[in-house]
Design an enzyme around this catalytic site. Sequence first.
Site, mmCIF file in Angstrom:
data_model
loop_
_atom_site.group_PDB
_atom_site.id
_atom_site.type_symbol
_atom_site.label_atom_id
_atom_site.label_comp_id
_atom_site.label_asym_id
_atom_site.label_seq_id
_atom_site.Cartn_x
_atom_site.Cartn_y
_atom_site.Cartn_z
ATOM 1 N N GLU A 1 -17.105 55.551 7.869
ATOM 2 C CA GLU A 1 -16.972 54.574 8.755
ATOM 3 C C GLU A 1 -15.423 54.395 9.133
ATOM 4 O OE1 GLU A 1 -19.839 51.760 9.026
ATOM 5 O OE2 GLU A 1 -18.379 50.223 9.620
ATOM 6 N N THR B 1 -16.778 51.684 14.516
ATOM 7 C CA THR B 1 -17.011 50.394 14.805
ATOM 8 C C THR B 1 -16.930 49.892 16.140
ATOM 9 O OG1 THR B 1 -14.976 49.896 13.975
ATOM 10 C CG2 THR B 1 -16.897 49.734 12.389
ATOM 11 N N ALA C 1 6.609 29.952 28.838
ATOM 12 C CA ALA C 1 8.244 29.627 29.027
ATOM 13 C C ALA C 1 7.998 28.157 28.926
ATOM 14 C CB ALA C 1 8.950 30.393 29.895
ATOM 15 N N ASP D 1 -20.756 39.349 15.554
ATOM 16 C CA ASP D 1 -20.343 38.189 15.139
ATOM 17 C C ASP D 1 -19.910 37.038 16.429
ATOM 18 O OD1 ASP D 1 -21.068 38.136 12.361
ATOM 19 O OD2 ASP D 1 -19.368 39.241 11.940
ATOM 20 N N ALA E 1 -30.168 41.446 17.379
ATOM 21 C CA ALA E 1 -29.916 43.127 17.278
ATOM 22 C C ALA E 1 -31.116 43.474 17.702
ATOM 23 C CB ALA E 1 -29.685 43.345 15.931
ATOM 24 N N HIS F 1 -28.196 37.932 4.903
ATOM 25 C CA HIS F 1 -27.399 37.599 6.202
ATOM 26 C C HIS F 1 -26.773 36.180 6.201
ATOM 27 C CE1 HIS F 1 -26.003 36.715 10.357
ATOM 28 N NE2 HIS F 1 -25.207 37.907 10.146
ATOM 29 N N LYS G 1 -37.105 44.597 12.914
ATOM 30 C CA LYS G 1 -36.388 45.615 13.601
ATOM 31 C C LYS G 1 -37.053 47.076 13.280
ATOM 32 C CE LYS G 1 -32.307 43.996 11.966
ATOM 33 N NZ LYS G 1 -30.780 43.651 11.702
ATOM 34 N N GLN H 1 -8.161 40.450 -1.335
ATOM 35 C CA GLN H 1 -9.451 40.655 -1.095
ATOM 36 C C GLN H 1 -10.435 39.900 -1.966
ATOM 37 O OE1 GLN H 1 -9.092 45.046 -1.301
ATOM 38 N NE2 GLN H 1 -10.198 45.192 0.654
HETATM 39 P P1 FAD Z 1 -29.537 40.186 13.578
HETATM 40 O O1 FAD Z 1 -30.548 41.521 13.047
HETATM 41 O O2 FAD Z 1 -29.922 40.065 15.134
HETATM 42 O O3 FAD Z 1 -29.573 39.179 12.757
HETATM 43 C C1 FAD Z 1 -28.450 38.005 12.733
HETATM 44 C C2 FAD Z 1 -29.108 36.637 11.996
HETATM 45 O O4 FAD Z 1 -30.320 36.264 12.782
HETATM 46 C C3 FAD Z 1 -29.634 37.027 10.658
HETATM 47 O O5 FAD Z 1 -29.411 35.797 9.921
HETATM 48 C C4 FAD Z 1 -31.465 37.244 10.854
HETATM 49 O O6 FAD Z 1 -32.041 36.940 9.754
HETATM 50 C C5 FAD Z 1 -31.439 36.359 12.100
HETATM 51 N N1 FAD Z 1 -32.636 36.904 13.068
HETATM 52 C C6 FAD Z 1 -32.648 38.213 13.408
HETATM 53 N N2 FAD Z 1 -33.847 38.183 14.417
HETATM 54 C C7 FAD Z 1 -34.182 37.085 14.462
HETATM 55 C C8 FAD Z 1 -35.104 36.303 15.432
HETATM 56 N N3 FAD Z 1 -35.834 37.002 16.258
HETATM 57 N N4 FAD Z 1 -35.108 34.829 15.358
HETATM 58 C C9 FAD Z 1 -34.247 34.356 14.703
HETATM 59 N N5 FAD Z 1 -33.313 34.696 13.589
HETATM 60 C C10 FAD Z 1 -33.434 36.330 13.599
HETATM 61 N N6 FAD Z 1 -19.860 43.867 13.761
HETATM 62 C C11 FAD Z 1 -19.310 44.009 15.136
HETATM 63 O O7 FAD Z 1 -18.872 43.156 15.991
HETATM 64 N N7 FAD Z 1 -18.866 45.393 15.293
HETATM 65 C C12 FAD Z 1 -19.238 46.469 14.327
HETATM 66 O O8 FAD Z 1 -19.071 47.602 14.384
HETATM 67 C C13 FAD Z 1 -20.137 45.978 13.326
HETATM 68 N N8 FAD Z 1 -20.575 47.003 12.293
HETATM 69 C C14 FAD Z 1 -21.493 46.467 11.226
HETATM 70 C C15 FAD Z 1 -21.988 47.372 10.406
HETATM 71 C C16 FAD Z 1 -22.840 47.075 9.257
HETATM 72 C C17 FAD Z 1 -23.283 48.199 8.493
HETATM 73 C C18 FAD Z 1 -23.055 45.852 8.849
HETATM 74 C C19 FAD Z 1 -23.787 45.542 7.950
HETATM 75 C C20 FAD Z 1 -22.469 44.788 10.006
HETATM 76 C C21 FAD Z 1 -21.633 45.315 10.793
HETATM 77 N N9 FAD Z 1 -21.168 44.306 12.023
HETATM 78 C C22 FAD Z 1 -20.487 44.479 12.934
HETATM 79 C C23 FAD Z 1 -21.419 42.763 11.739
HETATM 80 C C24 FAD Z 1 -22.711 42.465 12.308
HETATM 81 O O9 FAD Z 1 -22.622 42.310 13.744
HETATM 82 C C25 FAD Z 1 -22.998 40.860 12.001
HETATM 83 O O10 FAD Z 1 -23.154 40.953 10.497
HETATM 84 C C26 FAD Z 1 -23.822 39.915 12.487
HETATM 85 O O11 FAD Z 1 -23.638 38.521 12.016
HETATM 86 C C27 FAD Z 1 -25.089 40.125 12.345
HETATM 87 O O12 FAD Z 1 -25.809 41.538 13.029
HETATM 88 P P2 FAD Z 1 -27.020 42.071 12.713
HETATM 89 O O13 FAD Z 1 -27.444 43.255 13.526
HETATM 90 O O14 FAD Z 1 -27.597 42.292 11.345
HETATM 91 O O15 FAD Z 1 -28.227 40.767 13.606
#
Ligand code: FAD
Length: 316
Positions: A18, A49, A61, A126, A144, A183, A199, A246
């Site tokens: 990645e 990403t 300024a 995020d 998502a 999460h 999902k 870290q």
């Molecule tokens: P979701 O699946 O939407 O979940 C987010 C939160 O909401 C979780 O707590 C979940 O339990 C909850 N949730 C899910 N669905 C619902 C629902 N229907 N109702 C209520 N609650 C719900 N970020 C970037 O900006 N760019 C990147 O390229 C990137 N790459 C990543 C790659 C990986 C492998 C991982 C693990 C993370 C990455 N992230 C990236 C970070 C990611 O965007 C964050 O972790 C974000 O906070 C959650 O994304 P998610 O897709 O898991 O969200």
Amino acid sequence: MKIIDHIKQAKGTLVSFEVLPPLKGKGIDALYKHLDPLMEFNPSFINVTYHRSEHVFKKRADGSFEKVVIRKRPGTESICAAIMNKYNVDTVPHLICGGFSVNETEDALLNLQYLGIDNVLVLRGDAAKNETAFEPEPDGHKYAIDLLKQVVNLNSGIYLEEDLKATNKTTFCIGVAGYPEKHFEAPNMQTDLRYLKAKVDSGADYIVTQMFFDNEKYYAYVKACRDFGINVPIIPGLKPIYTKKQLTVLPKTFSIDLPTDLSNEILKCKNDEEVEQVGIEWLLHQSKDLKKNGVPVLHYYTLGKPHIVASVVKNL
Ligand code: FAD
């Protein structure tokens, strides 16, 4: 080729990497320099990403502040196409909900399809730097799963303009994120797993995990997923550790724990060169153990440290 087909056709554990898009102004050669030493390991795919725009305040300024929008690492989609062209390897662009309207998402997906990219990792993203919690665009996706459903619709030929006739169906293989240590917003693991299962039930082909440093957490997560009825491949995400800083940054940024044995070893180090050695050994040990236990893919977050990942993969 789709990631899920790579996994289905594999005779053993695959390797994938990645990368981040280069910083604006650095040019794509900076990225090629990063990838060149990794290509000898024949990665099955490379993820790129996605980084959304940020609002920052610039001092004028006269002492007043001006709000400006900056995008430090643009170009995820075109970088995927460039990597595919140069190295003849499949790529997986990350696509997020944050900052996108549903129309912009559809356009981005169509651009990917025109570029010959048939994989996408769908994520929520995020909170923007100036927000305390994630805020979707007024006409964008909140989770998502909503973005995933849009991709699934396009795969069925359902576009946002409902009266389009005889539409082309996209063929995206869809990955989603999973969190072996939960999460950070989820009230508990069961709730997080319920949304993860939603999902998968809605069409996700596979899961890639957040980084972890204790393989037992990954194994327990896979078991919990299976017990919950989540049966798609779960790809472990692995990150090298190479600085003392870290020790505090990773738990704070990613809501993960570092095992005591690892943090003790790092604390003993006199400088970051020594930390890097500890990090290499730890990652190699983790990788060998995961491989022995038959994980589908070892997915490395290379993040500016290709030589560390190279020295681990070489010794697998
Ligand atoms: P979701 O699946 O939407 O979940 C987010 C939160 O909401 C979780 O707590 C979940 O339990 C909850 N949730 C899910 N669905 C619902 C629902 N229907 N109702 C209520 N609650 C719900 N970020 C970037 O900006 N760019 C990147 O390229 C990137 N790459 C990543 C790659 C990986 C492998 C991982 C693990 C993370 C990455 N992230 C990236 C970070 C990611 O965007 C964050 O972790 C974000 O906070 C959650 O994304 P998610 O897709 O898991 O969200």
